[in-house]
Design a protein around this motif. Structure first.
Motif, PDB file in Angstrom:
ATOM      1  N   THR A   1       0.827  -1.185   0.000  1.00  0.00           N
ATOM      2  CA  THR A   1       0.000   0.000   0.000  1.00  0.00           C
ATOM      3  C   THR A   1       0.858   1.231   0.000  1.00  0.00           C
ATOM      4  O   THR A   1       1.976   1.245   0.472  1.00  0.00           O
ATOM      5  CB  THR A   1      -0.916   0.016   1.231  1.00  0.00           C
TER       6      THR A   1
ATOM      7  N   SER B   1      -2.843   2.792  -3.260  1.00  0.00           N
ATOM      8  CA  SER B   1      -2.419   1.535  -2.664  1.00  0.00           C
ATOM      9  C   SER B   1      -1.008   1.187  -3.067  1.00  0.00           C
ATOM     10  O   SER B   1      -0.282   0.569  -2.317  1.00  0.00           O
ATOM     11  CB  SER B   1      -3.375   0.415  -3.090  1.00  0.00           C
TER      12      SER B   1
ATOM     13  N   VAL C   1      -6.531  -0.327   3.678  1.00  0.00           N
ATOM     14  CA  VAL C   1      -5.613   0.588   3.006  1.00  0.00           C
ATOM     15  C   VAL C   1      -5.585   1.934   3.718  1.00  0.00           C
ATOM     16  O   VAL C   1      -4.530   2.533   3.909  1.00  0.00           O
ATOM     17  CB  VAL C   1      -6.006   0.749   1.525  1.00  0.00           C
TER      18      VAL C   1
END
Length: 684
Positions: free
Chosen positions: A138, A167, A657
């Motif tokens: 990420t 990400s 995330v």
């Protein structure tokens, strides 16, 4: 020889998955029960593998080739139902999964026979499969997020384009729609949190487009790759929906089948991530002390994120090594490597005169004992300098070396090495590594963790810290108080024992090499340390290879007459906002218990608390996760409609995330230097 502790040899993923395919439906239902009995079956080591005794009349024989059970024919049971028997399937499902070791061509290999190339499996780094990090792969918060990260009360993502948390650089992003000013988003009309490709401000819908070639040309997925992506996504989503507690041998086999299909289709990164997830599920089922829920969460987030941008996951199967100019490398330290996939060895780190870090590894199938043995393997090129000696202040000059893009040194017939003078940690060029501010080092290390695995360079997650041992932890000069953790808790490696001894010597000034732990903001994994010994000479120690004793550590210096007694600076390790930690726990709880647990524990308290401290994007992530977990609609006749697992997986990925990106934004600010205090102990 038969001993209760004899381990099962590693098994290729496709062999473990194929064992369940042969079972009829009536036996498939009994696999999980049979797995619980395998630890009680005696394992006898044989010259070519292992023999597992099921009872007095039945046994399963495993033949090992290259350190693993590589073919289905290498696993044989002598019962009447074989090979479609429960004994064979249970043994293969209980054995550790072997990670494919791409390595390099044989002409560029070094190390013992059978190591293959560099001898190390590419999908796992010497740091282990993502020890205690956030969702791997990420990216960092962009735009206003980095500026807002210094304050826990500011929204991490700001507004507009900053609301899309990347990400991975150049890959998919999580789009979080903003509500209209002065209004609260309506849960019935607000779009789901959907990963999308990066788009310019003001463009159209935030829905995820289908993979398509970029305007300037690029990777186009083949039909086989599209099918493999769908299979991987379905298998990963099924694991997430059921959770660790509900994922049995069948879920694990489906994940391994999907990984095998992905590898055949050229999707090596998601295939490797799927195998690691299957391995974590096996660790959880067997109650292995090495299991970490945060690591499984990170692997799931990495896989789902890769599948959102599958064109980025098409990578070569083998790591390429290219000839390079001569190198002079100064040894830094040597680290033992023990992976869950059955590989072990050692990795030595070296530094060039320009500050670039390089690694030399000797990793092959084996256990912790091989890690200690591999530290004595020579540097490639014929200079007969062991890796441990090179890492302990030695120096080497390599001519015609071969290097991988991530700065790993390979071997080859043309490589030559010559032993030369090294450098101590307080001498150039190594001294420059410790001169950077700890917060800057941490920021770079977190950015390194945010990159995709194929773009990471050697040593990017290392921290070079100077500080003093206190009763509360390790006081970093120009930085916070941190806790020192053992990278590996296996009793065969002396990490914990050495750290316990160092922590007992309050006031000891140390130079430390550590590894960042993204999910533990107030802790660092200690790899090597140096301090001043009894005679004033510096002592440098690889904490995972040599056991310390009290003779290595000097006693406290006598206090000068009339001098004030120093006391520890009243502070605690840096911490992230409590509300962000609660969101992280919710993400991990979803992995542990699945959709049902999230639905049962869902309420409006967490979104309210996140919104109260300014983390409005996190509040929307938490609310979307709760809504998709408990959303069970009915048709016109009142019948319950099937749940939408993809919506739940998408909402979970958005929350994972966001949590990781927010932590990367806030953590460097938490590592800023504490206020000066005359009572603080700071090394020179």
């Amino acid at each position: 020889m038969t001993t209760p502790s004899t381990p099962l040899p590693p098994v290729a993923a496709e062999v473990a998955a194929g064992a369940l395919d042969l079972l009829p439906a009536r036996l498939r239902k009994r696999v999980d029960g049979a797995l619980a009995k395998v630890p009680g079956w005696p394992v006898e080591a044989t010259p070519d593998g292992a023999r597992i005794g099921v009872d007095g009349e039945t046994a399963v024989t495993l033949k090992v080739t290259g350190g693993i059970v590589a073919r289905a024919d290498d696993a044989v049971c002598d019962c009447l139902l074989a090979p479609a028997c429960l004994h064979r399937a249970a043994v293969l499902s209980s054995a550790p999964l072997a990670e494919e070791a791409p390595g390099t061509p044989d002409t560029e290999s070094h190390g013992p026979p059978g190591a293959g190339g560099t001898g190390e499996p590419a999908p796992e780094s010497p740091a282990g499969p993502g020890p205690a990090t956030g969702p791997a792969g990420t990216g960092a918060v962009t735009g206003a997020a980095a500026e807002a990260g210094a304050s826990a009360g500011a929204d991490i993502t700001g507004a507009g384009e900053a609301d899309r948390i990347p990400s991975r650089p150049g890959s998919s992003r999580i789009a979080v729609p903003e509500p209209a000013p002065g209004t609260e988003p309506d849960p019935k009309t607000e779009p789901a949190l959907t990963p999308t490709r990066a788009r310019a401000p003001g463009t159209g819908s935030s829905r995820a487009p289908e993979p398509s070639p970029p305007p300037g040309g690029g990777t186009v997925l083949t039909p086989a790759q599209v099918t493999a992506v769908a299979t991987l996504r379905t298998a990963a989503t099924a694991v997430l929906v059921t959770g660790v507690t509900g994922a049995g041998a069948v879920h694990r086999a489906e994940l391994l089948h999907a990984a095998h299909s992905g590898r055949l289709a050229g999707l090596h990164l998601p295939a490797a991530a799927a195998v690691r997830i299957a391995r974590r599920l096996g660790e959880a089922r067997s109650e292995d002390p090495a299991f970490r829920l945060s690591e499984l969460s990170a692997e799931l987030a990495e896989l789902l994120d890769l599948l959102r941008s599958p064109a980025d996951a098409v990578t070569p199967a083998r790591r390429s090594y290219e000839p390079s100019k001569p190198l002079r490398l100064y040894g830094l330290f040597t680290e033992p490597v023990v992976t869950a996939s059955g590989y072990a060895g050692a990795t030595a780190y070296g530094c060039a005169s320009d500050g670039t870090l390089y690694t030399v590894s000797d990793v092959a199938p084996g256990g912790p004992a091989r890690a200690l043995q591999a530290a004595g393997a020579p540097v490639p090129g014929g200079c007969a300098l062991p890796l441990r000696a090179w890492g302990d202040g030695g120096g080497v000059i390599l001519t015609h070396p071969t290097l991988s893009p991530d700065a790993r040194v390979g071997g080859g017939s043309r490589v030559r090495s010559v032993k030369t003078a090294g450098a101590r940690w307080h001498e150039p060029p190594l001294d420059a590594l410790w001169r950077r501010l700890p917060a800057d080092q941490l920021s770079d290390a977190l950015d390194w963790l945010a990159r995709s695995p194929e773009t990471r360079t050697a040593g990017g997650d290392l921290l070079f810290l100077t500080g003093t041992v206190t009763s509360a932890g390790f006081r970093v000069t120009d930085g916070p108080l941190v806790l020192l953790l053992a990278p590996d808790e296996r009793p065969e490696l002396p990490y914990e024992e050495n750290l316990r001894l160092l922590s007992s010597r309050t006031g000891l000034r140390l130079r430390l090499i550590g590894r960042v732990t993204a999910d533990r903001p107030g802790a660092v994994q200690a790899l090597a340390a140096a301090w001043e010994g009894h005679d004033g000479e510096p002592v440098r120690m690889d904490l995972g290879l040599r056991r310390l004793n009290r003779s290595h550590i000097p006693g406290p210096p006598p206090a000068a007459a009339g001098a004030p007694v120093p006391r520890d600076l009243p502070a605690s390790p840096p911490a992230l906002p409590m509300e962000l930690d609660l969101l992280r726990r919710t993400v991990d709880r979803a992995v542990a218990g699945g959709r049902a647990v999230v639905a049962a524990s869902a309420d409006g308290e967490l979104p309210r608390r996140l919104r109260a401290v300014g983390l409005t994007t996190g509040a929307r992530c938490a609310r979307s996760l709760a809504e998709t977990a408990s959303d069970r609609r009915h048709d016109g006749l009142g019948r319950l409609l099937p749940a939408d697992p993809d919506a739940f997986a998408t909402a979970w990925l958005a929350a994972a995330v966001y949590t990781s990106a927010a932590a990367r934004s806030l953590l460097p600010a938490a590592w800023s230097a504490p206020p000066a205090s005359p009572d603080a102990l700071s090394p020179k």
